[in-house]
Structure formats: C-alpha cells, structure tokens
Scaffold this motif. Structure first.
Motif, mmCIF file in Angstrom:
data_model
loop_
_atom_site.group_PDB
_atom_site.id
_atom_site.type_symbol
_atom_site.label_atom_id
_atom_site.label_comp_id
_atom_site.label_asym_id
_atom_site.label_seq_id
_atom_site.Cartn_x
_atom_site.Cartn_y
_atom_site.Cartn_z
ATOM 1 N N SER A 1 0.818 -1.212 0.000
ATOM 2 C CA SER A 1 0.000 0.000 0.000
ATOM 3 C C SER A 1 0.853 1.263 0.000
ATOM 4 O O SER A 1 0.355 2.350 -0.281
ATOM 5 C CB SER A 1 -0.933 0.013 1.216
ATOM 6 O OG SER A 1 -0.203 0.202 2.425
ATOM 7 N N PHE A 2 2.150 1.118 0.296
ATOM 8 C CA PHE A 2 3.048 2.270 0.302
ATOM 9 C C PHE A 2 3.793 2.437 -1.021
ATOM 10 O O PHE A 2 4.579 3.372 -1.173
ATOM 11 C CB PHE A 2 4.070 2.135 1.431
ATOM 12 C CG PHE A 2 3.468 2.138 2.800
ATOM 13 C CD1 PHE A 2 3.043 3.323 3.395
ATOM 14 C CD2 PHE A 2 3.305 0.960 3.508
ATOM 15 C CE1 PHE A 2 2.481 3.321 4.667
ATOM 16 C CE2 PHE A 2 2.750 0.946 4.775
ATOM 17 C CZ PHE A 2 2.333 2.136 5.357
ATOM 18 N N ALA A 3 3.580 1.550 -1.961
ATOM 19 C CA ALA A 3 4.357 1.571 -3.198
ATOM 20 C C ALA A 3 3.977 2.747 -4.078
ATOM 21 O O ALA A 3 2.794 2.977 -4.361
ATOM 22 C CB ALA A 3 4.152 0.260 -3.959
ATOM 23 N N LEU A 4 4.972 3.495 -4.514
ATOM 24 C CA LEU A 4 4.720 4.537 -5.496
ATOM 25 C C LEU A 4 4.312 3.898 -6.808
ATOM 26 O O LEU A 4 4.859 2.862 -7.196
ATOM 27 C CB LEU A 4 5.981 5.377 -5.724
ATOM 28 C CG LEU A 4 6.352 6.386 -4.649
ATOM 29 C CD1 LEU A 4 7.718 6.988 -4.950
ATOM 30 C CD2 LEU A 4 5.315 7.489 -4.549
ATOM 31 N N PHE B 1 13.348 3.434 1.081
ATOM 32 C CA PHE B 1 12.084 2.871 1.556
ATOM 33 C C PHE B 1 11.323 2.221 0.414
ATOM 34 O O PHE B 1 10.700 1.163 0.588
ATOM 35 C CB PHE B 1 11.233 3.966 2.203
ATOM 36 C CG PHE B 1 9.857 3.511 2.611
ATOM 37 C CD1 PHE B 1 9.691 2.502 3.558
ATOM 38 C CD2 PHE B 1 8.717 4.085 2.058
ATOM 39 C CE1 PHE B 1 8.417 2.075 3.941
ATOM 40 C CE2 PHE B 1 7.450 3.668 2.437
ATOM 41 C CZ PHE B 1 7.301 2.656 3.378
ATOM 42 N N ASP B 2 11.362 2.816 -0.769
ATOM 43 C CA ASP B 2 10.667 2.228 -1.908
ATOM 44 C C ASP B 2 11.315 0.926 -2.342
ATOM 45 O O ASP B 2 10.629 -0.002 -2.775
ATOM 46 C CB ASP B 2 10.618 3.239 -3.053
ATOM 47 C CG ASP B 2 9.830 4.472 -2.660
ATOM 48 O OD1 ASP B 2 8.611 4.356 -2.451
ATOM 49 O OD2 ASP B 2 10.439 5.548 -2.525
ATOM 50 N N LEU C 1 4.776 12.638 4.101
ATOM 51 C CA LEU C 1 6.044 12.471 4.802
ATOM 52 C C LEU C 1 7.193 12.179 3.848
ATOM 53 O O LEU C 1 8.334 11.965 4.287
ATOM 54 C CB LEU C 1 5.937 11.338 5.828
ATOM 55 C CG LEU C 1 4.989 11.579 7.005
ATOM 56 C CD1 LEU C 1 5.073 10.427 7.993
ATOM 57 C CD2 LEU C 1 5.278 12.898 7.698
ATOM 58 N N ARG C 2 6.917 12.170 2.561
ATOM 59 C CA ARG C 2 7.987 11.960 1.587
ATOM 60 C C ARG C 2 9.006 13.095 1.697
ATOM 61 O O ARG C 2 8.655 14.267 1.706
ATOM 62 C CB ARG C 2 7.403 11.902 0.182
ATOM 63 C CG ARG C 2 6.568 10.661 -0.086
ATOM 64 C CD ARG C 2 7.462 9.449 -0.200
ATOM 65 N NE ARG C 2 6.722 8.222 -0.513
ATOM 66 C CZ ARG C 2 7.328 7.091 -0.900
ATOM 67 N NH1 ARG C 2 8.637 7.056 -1.028
ATOM 68 N NH2 ARG C 2 6.604 6.020 -1.157
ATOM 69 N N HIS D 1 -0.895 8.884 8.178
ATOM 70 C CA HIS D 1 0.152 8.888 7.163
ATOM 71 C C HIS D 1 0.176 7.531 6.456
ATOM 72 O O HIS D 1 1.025 6.684 6.744
ATOM 73 C CB HIS D 1 1.500 9.206 7.810
ATOM 74 C CG HIS D 1 1.578 10.596 8.358
ATOM 75 N ND1 HIS D 1 1.694 11.710 7.550
ATOM 76 C CD2 HIS D 1 1.538 11.047 9.634
ATOM 77 C CE1 HIS D 1 1.733 12.784 8.305
ATOM 78 N NE2 HIS D 1 1.630 12.429 9.577
ATOM 79 N N SER D 2 -0.754 7.370 5.526
ATOM 80 C CA SER D 2 -0.903 6.093 4.827
ATOM 81 C C SER D 2 -0.787 6.291 3.330
ATOM 82 O O SER D 2 -0.806 7.414 2.826
ATOM 83 C CB SER D 2 -2.272 5.479 5.173
ATOM 84 O OG SER D 2 -3.311 6.420 4.917
ATOM 85 N N GLY D 3 -0.669 5.180 2.608
ATOM 86 C CA GLY D 3 -0.625 5.231 1.158
ATOM 87 C C GLY D 3 0.734 5.625 0.613
ATOM 88 O O GLY D 3 1.671 5.906 1.360
ATOM 89 N N PRO D 4 0.883 5.656 -0.700
ATOM 90 C CA PRO D 4 2.178 5.947 -1.330
ATOM 91 C C PRO D 4 2.778 7.282 -0.921
ATOM 92 O O PRO D 4 3.998 7.413 -0.816
ATOM 93 C CB PRO D 4 1.852 5.925 -2.826
ATOM 94 C CG PRO D 4 0.655 5.046 -2.945
ATOM 95 C CD PRO D 4 -0.140 5.290 -1.710
#
Length: 309
Positions: A39-42, A192-193, A253-254, A224-227
């Motif tokens: 779910s965090f993937a760009l 992180f990615d 937060l990127r 602070h969720s998602g890509p």
C-alpha cells in the motif's frame, strides 16, 4: 534563478515525475486493519509529457515578475532543493512580510484532494493565483501582471504554444499552466521504496524497527498512509490553539527529513520534536488522539525510519 530552474526541470523529469492520473490512490485513508506493505508503493513512473503547457508553467513558477516588486517567484518559497518548502517557521512574502503559516510542500500535490493547510481550496487551478495576489505573499496586481507578461515577446510565444486556441495572456491561462507544472512535482523514490519492492536489506535494522512502530504501536499510519504517506484529510493533532483553527491537512512524509521545521505553524523545529509531541502531548481537546508513550530507543528507531523516507 537559472540554477533553481534547472533543479525544477530535473524534478519534473525521469523517475520522480508521476502525473495525477497515476496517483489517484496516493492519498489513502487507513481503515484500521492490517497494513499491506504494497500500500506504500509509489505507482510506476509515467512518461513525462513535457508539453508546451507544462513548460510554460515551469517558466512562470520561477519568474519573479509574478510578484509586485519583481523580487520573488513561486520558487522563492517552494524551493526544489528544500522539498518545495523554504525552511522557515512561517512563509515570508514580498517586502519581508511574515505570513501566518509555514510554506506547505508541493511534493505529490497533484494527488491531493484538498489544498492549503486548512483544505479550503479544491484544485490547483483555483489556488494558482491566490498567492500571487495576496498582499502577504507575492503582492502582485493581476492586471499589471497580464500587461507585463504580454509585453514580453518570448512569453507571448510561450502562451501561444501552450494555448493555441486562446493565445492571449490571461488569468485563466496562467492558472492552467502553473497547475500543469505543479502536477509534475513528485517525490523521488528512496531506500524505503526499495524496501517496499522487496529488498529487505534496503533499510537498516533500526529503520525497520521504526517502520514497525510507524504501522503499529506509534499509530502514525492512521493518518500517514498510502504511497504519499498522507490520507489527505484534516485533523486536530493537539497543537496549541493560536486562533488559526484546529484542524489541518495531513502533510506527505515523503522527503520529510529535509523539510524542517514542522507543522502548519513551524512550531516543531526537528523530527525528534515532532515525535516527542505525539508521544508526550496532553489531549488538550476532545477528539485529539491520546499520546503514545515511546521509550528513547523506540523514538530513535522511529526517527531513523522517517529519515529514510
């Protein structure tokens, strides 16, 4: 100015260039269930459509003529090398006038469902002219700006290329061009990615423990969720009431380590101070999340993770 424009051009190109259609799911609301690493993937980077409208918007973004005194551009506050912020607690406008809030980042702004710290604006096009005309910001008379730009043969040509059906320099075309450029402003992929993509060694042990806290005990992922590591919503996080309202938009937060100071009012000077706020603050008002006590080792791990974003 040439150096800043070159940085902005690099930012709009290559792997960091992710356009709005690709980021429709970038602001994700956490539902309280298990957090999938994916779910965090760009999203996969899109081909950069560096068309005339984006090129014009980039040119305008770095043009000091957008300010009344011809001394500052959009990039004076939204500095590419500072994560499109300015490193100040509150923005400083034309003539050295201090604003009321910190300069918000533009990273991933094309995916945001609401703009400004208080979320009062719904689109980049609607927002584009506001800082230009604001006396506390760029303090430019919009009609004078149109006259100044139209007197420049190079600008007339750029507007004609970007808007062949309506080549005249206008408020609408300025707003559309600035919005088109800002939609190309996206975060650069980080270690992180690589971790999200399956390379476990991309993050150190401390960073991985910090990520476990982020998605677990510390509860950061609730907002602070998602890509883009934001739900795009407004929250009261328990900062003192300074008369500007209580609910503010969750920032991405990127690139957060390079974007101090923090919060809408720039009141927290470091990431360590931000962590301490959430771990120690009293729940001043109804609806403010309770503090989550963290021991020094946990705070250090969470800080290490945030620095990897």
């Amino acid at each position: 100015m040439r150096k800043m424009e070159s940085t902005g051009r690099r930012f709009a190109r290559g792997i960091a260039a992710i356009l709005l259609p690709t980021l429709v799911a970038a602001c994700v609301r956490y539902d309280g269930g298990p957090v999938a690493l994916s779910s965090f993937a760009l999203p996969a980077p899109a081909d950069v459509v560096d068309d005339a409208r984006v090129a014009l918007g980039r040119k305008l973004f770095f043009d000091v003529r957008l300010s009344g005194a011809n001394t500052m551009s959009c990039a004076s506050c939204h500095q590419p090398d500072r994560g499109f912020e300015d490193g100040r607690p509150v923005a400083v406008g034309s003539g050295g006038r201090a604003g009321k809030r910190a300069t918000p980042t533009l990273l991933g702004i094309g995916a945001s469902p609401r703009l400004m710290w208080d979320g009062r604006v719904a689109s980049l096009e609607a927002q584009a002219l506001m800082p230009i005309a604001n006396p506390l910001e760029m303090d430019q008379d919009l009609e004078a700006l149109l006259t100044e730009l139209a007197a420049d043969p190079g600008m007339r040509g750029a507007f004609a290329s970007a808007f062949p059906a309506q080549p005249k320099v206008s408020r609408r075309s300025i707003a559309l061009a600035l919005a088109a450029y800002q939609r190309t402003i996206a975060p650069r992929p980080t270690r992180f990615d690589s971790f999200v993509a399956g390379k476990g060694s991309a993050l150190s042990g401390a960073e991985q423990r910090g990520f476990a806290l982020f998605t677990g005990k510390a509860g950061c992922v609730r907002c602070h969720s998602g890509p883009l590591l934001t739900d795009g919503r407004l929250h009261d996080i328990g900062l003192p009431d300074t008369g500007q309202g209580l609910r503010f938009k969750t920032p991405t937060l990127r690139g957060i380590a390079g974007r101090a100071p923090y919060m809408h009012d720039g009141s927290l000077p470091t990431l360590a101070a931000a962590i301490a706020h959430y771990a120690d603050h009293p729940a001043r008002r109804r609806g403010v999340p309770a503090a989550t006590p963290l021991h020094p080792g946990e705070r250090a791990d969470l800080l290490a993770f945030l620095r990897a974003l």
